[in-house]
Write a protein that holds these residues in place. Structure first.
Motif, short mmCIF file in Angstrom:
data_model
loop_
_atom_site.label_atom_id
_atom_site.label_comp_id
_atom_site.label_asym_id
_atom_site.label_seq_id
_atom_site.Cartn_x
_atom_site.Cartn_y
_atom_site.Cartn_z
N CYS A 117 0.82 -1.21 0.00
CA CYS A 117 0.00 0.00 0.00
C CYS A 117 0.86 1.27 0.00
O CYS A 117 0.54 2.23 -0.69
N ARG A 118 1.93 1.26 0.78
CA ARG A 118 2.74 2.48 0.91
C ARG A 118 3.37 2.86 -0.43
O ARG A 118 3.31 4.02 -0.86
N ARG A 119 3.99 1.89 -1.11
CA ARG A 119 4.61 2.18 -2.40
C ARG A 119 3.55 2.54 -3.44
O ARG A 119 3.75 3.45 -4.24
N LEU A 120 2.41 1.83 -3.41
CA LEU A 120 1.34 2.13 -4.35
C LEU A 120 0.81 3.54 -4.16
O LEU A 120 0.48 4.24 -5.13
N LYS A 121 0.73 3.99 -2.91
CA LYS A 121 0.26 5.36 -2.64
C LYS A 121 1.24 6.39 -3.20
O LYS A 121 0.82 7.43 -3.73
N ARG A 122 2.52 6.10 -3.12
CA ARG A 122 3.51 7.02 -3.70
C ARG A 122 3.35 7.07 -5.22
O ARG A 122 3.38 8.14 -5.82
N TRP A 123 3.19 5.90 -5.82
CA TRP A 123 2.98 5.87 -7.27
C TRP A 123 1.70 6.58 -7.66
O TRP A 123 1.66 7.29 -8.66
N ALA A 124 0.66 6.40 -6.85
CA ALA A 124 -0.62 7.05 -7.14
C ALA A 124 -0.50 8.56 -7.04
O ALA A 124 -1.16 9.30 -7.78
N GLY A 125 0.35 9.04 -6.12
CA GLY A 125 0.56 10.47 -6.00
C GLY A 125 1.22 11.06 -7.22
O GLY A 125 0.98 12.22 -7.57
N ARG A 126 2.05 10.26 -7.88
CA ARG A 126 2.76 10.75 -9.07
C ARG A 126 2.01 10.47 -10.37
O ARG A 126 2.05 11.28 -11.30
N HIS A 127 1.38 9.32 -10.43
CA HIS A 127 0.76 8.89 -11.69
C HIS A 127 -0.66 8.41 -11.46
O HIS A 127 -1.10 7.41 -12.05
N GLY A 128 -1.38 9.13 -10.60
CA GLY A 128 -2.72 8.69 -10.23
C GLY A 128 -3.67 8.48 -11.39
O GLY A 128 -4.43 7.52 -11.41
N ARG A 129 -3.63 9.39 -12.37
CA ARG A 129 -4.57 9.25 -13.49
C ARG A 129 -4.37 7.92 -14.21
O ARG A 129 -5.32 7.21 -14.52
N LEU B 76 -2.86 5.20 -13.13
CA LEU B 76 -3.17 4.07 -12.25
C LEU B 76 -4.66 4.03 -11.90
O LEU B 76 -5.13 3.05 -11.32
N THR B 77 -5.37 5.12 -12.24
CA THR B 77 -6.81 5.29 -12.02
C THR B 77 -7.17 5.26 -10.54
O THR B 77 -8.29 4.91 -10.18
N ILE B 78 -6.24 5.65 -9.69
CA ILE B 78 -6.52 5.64 -8.26
C ILE B 78 -5.71 6.75 -7.59
O ILE B 78 -4.56 7.00 -7.96
N ALA B 79 -6.33 7.46 -6.64
CA ALA B 79 -5.65 8.51 -5.89
C ALA B 79 -5.07 7.91 -4.62
O ALA B 79 -5.51 6.84 -4.16
N PRO B 80 -4.07 8.56 -4.03
CA PRO B 80 -3.44 8.01 -2.82
C PRO B 80 -4.44 7.68 -1.72
O PRO B 80 -4.35 6.63 -1.07
N GLU B 81 -5.43 8.57 -1.52
CA GLU B 81 -6.40 8.34 -0.44
C GLU B 81 -7.33 7.17 -0.74
O GLU B 81 -7.97 6.63 0.17
N GLU B 82 -7.41 6.76 -2.00
CA GLU B 82 -8.27 5.64 -2.36
C GLU B 82 -7.59 4.29 -2.14
O GLU B 82 -8.26 3.26 -2.09
N VAL B 83 -6.26 4.31 -2.04
CA VAL B 83 -5.52 3.05 -1.91
C VAL B 83 -5.92 2.32 -0.64
O VAL B 83 -6.22 1.11 -0.65
N ASP B 84 -5.92 3.04 0.49
CA ASP B 84 -6.28 2.42 1.76
C ASP B 84 -7.72 1.94 1.75
O ASP B 84 -8.03 0.86 2.28
N GLN B 85 -8.62 2.73 1.15
CA GLN B 85 -10.03 2.33 1.07
C GLN B 85 -10.17 1.03 0.28
O GLN B 85 -10.91 0.13 0.67
N ALA B 86 -9.45 0.96 -0.85
CA ALA B 86 -9.52 -0.25 -1.68
C ALA B 86 -8.96 -1.45 -0.93
O ALA B 86 -9.50 -2.57 -1.02
N ALA B 87 -7.88 -1.23 -0.17
CA ALA B 87 -7.28 -2.33 0.59
C ALA B 87 -8.24 -2.85 1.65
O ALA B 87 -8.37 -4.07 1.85
N VAL B 88 -8.94 -1.94 2.33
CA VAL B 88 -9.92 -2.34 3.34
C VAL B 88 -11.03 -3.15 2.71
O VAL B 88 -11.44 -4.20 3.24
N ARG B 89 -11.55 -2.69 1.58
CA ARG B 89 -12.63 -3.42 0.90
C ARG B 89 -12.17 -4.80 0.47
O ARG B 89 -12.91 -5.78 0.59
N PHE B 90 -10.92 -4.89 0.00
CA PHE B 90 -10.42 -6.19 -0.43
C PHE B 90 -10.24 -7.13 0.76
O PHE B 90 -10.50 -8.33 0.66
N ARG B 91 -9.80 -6.58 1.89
CA ARG B 91 -9.66 -7.44 3.08
C ARG B 91 -11.01 -7.98 3.53
O ARG B 91 -11.10 -9.09 4.04
#
Length: 207
Positions: A79-91, A93-108
């Motif tokens: 999640c941490r590395r993905l959030k960094r990538w999302a901050g740079r290339h969010g469009r 990756l189709t996901i914003a940094p704040e959405e990464v944690d939400q998606a991880a929770v839903r997947f869990r």
């Protein structure tokens, strides 16, 4: 045709090991189709050259190892590395940094069901391992759901080849349209997510 001949040669000359290696490779390189590998192995079993049960076991084992590879890639990304990538290339990756944690929770919350069902859907079978790893789904449940879903898929394809015998290629003919529809749906979803990224982010500028 070259790929088909290679698959035939592997199954004929290396038996169960070849089936396992091909299914492992199919999970790493999706253009190698399980829709041809397993029905061919099932046909070979129908001719008495292999046992159907061992074809299913070896095919399942190889596929699970391939799924484990992508799971470990997902764990490495995290999640941490993905959030960094999302901050740079969010469009893209189709996901914003704040959405990464939400998606991880839903997947869990629904990850077990997602992995089980995903392993039986063409074009999704390989992809489903990555979010499982990124969301840090525990290894034991991941392997359990992956093995069960993969065993069902493997049994279906190998048994179809066993029953159809020399018409085993018809299995790929039935499933290819399904695979194409699913792949097209994923592509359309991705384009939509890219196109609407700024709007979903409340008009915030994005790369």
């Amino acid at each position: 045709m070259v790929v088909f001949d290679w698959i035939v040669g592997m199954v004929e000359h290396t038996g169960y090991v070849g089936v396992a290696l091909l299914m492992f490779a199919e999970n790493l390189f999706p253009p190698i189709p399980s829709e041809l590998i397993l029905p061919l192995a099932g046909f070979t079993a129908a001719r008495g050259e292999l046992g159907l049960v061992m074809v299913i076991v070896s095919g399942t084992g190889g596929a699970v190892l391939g799924a484990l590879f992508w799971y470990l890639i997902g764990r490495w990304v995290g999640c941490r590395r993905l959030k960094r990538w999302a901050g740079r290339h969010g469009r893209w990756l189709t996901i914003a940094p704040e959405e990464v944690d939400q998606a991880a929770v839903r997947f869990r919350e629904h990850g077990g069901r997602s992995v089980l069902i995903g392993r039986m859907i063409p074009a999704v079978r390989t992809l489903i391992s990555i979010p499982a790893g990124v969301s840090e789904m525990p290894l034991a449940p991941f392997l359990l759901y992956t093995t069960v879903g993969t065993a069902i898929w493997t049994t279906f394809l190998a048994s179809a080849g066993y029953l159809l015998e020399d018409r085993y290629q018809q299995v790929a003919g039935w499933l290819n349209p399904v695979s194409n529809i699913v792949a097209a749906g994923i592509a359309i979803w991705y384009v939509y997510r890219v196109a609407t990224f700024g709007r979903r982010m409340g008009g915030q500028p994005a790369e």
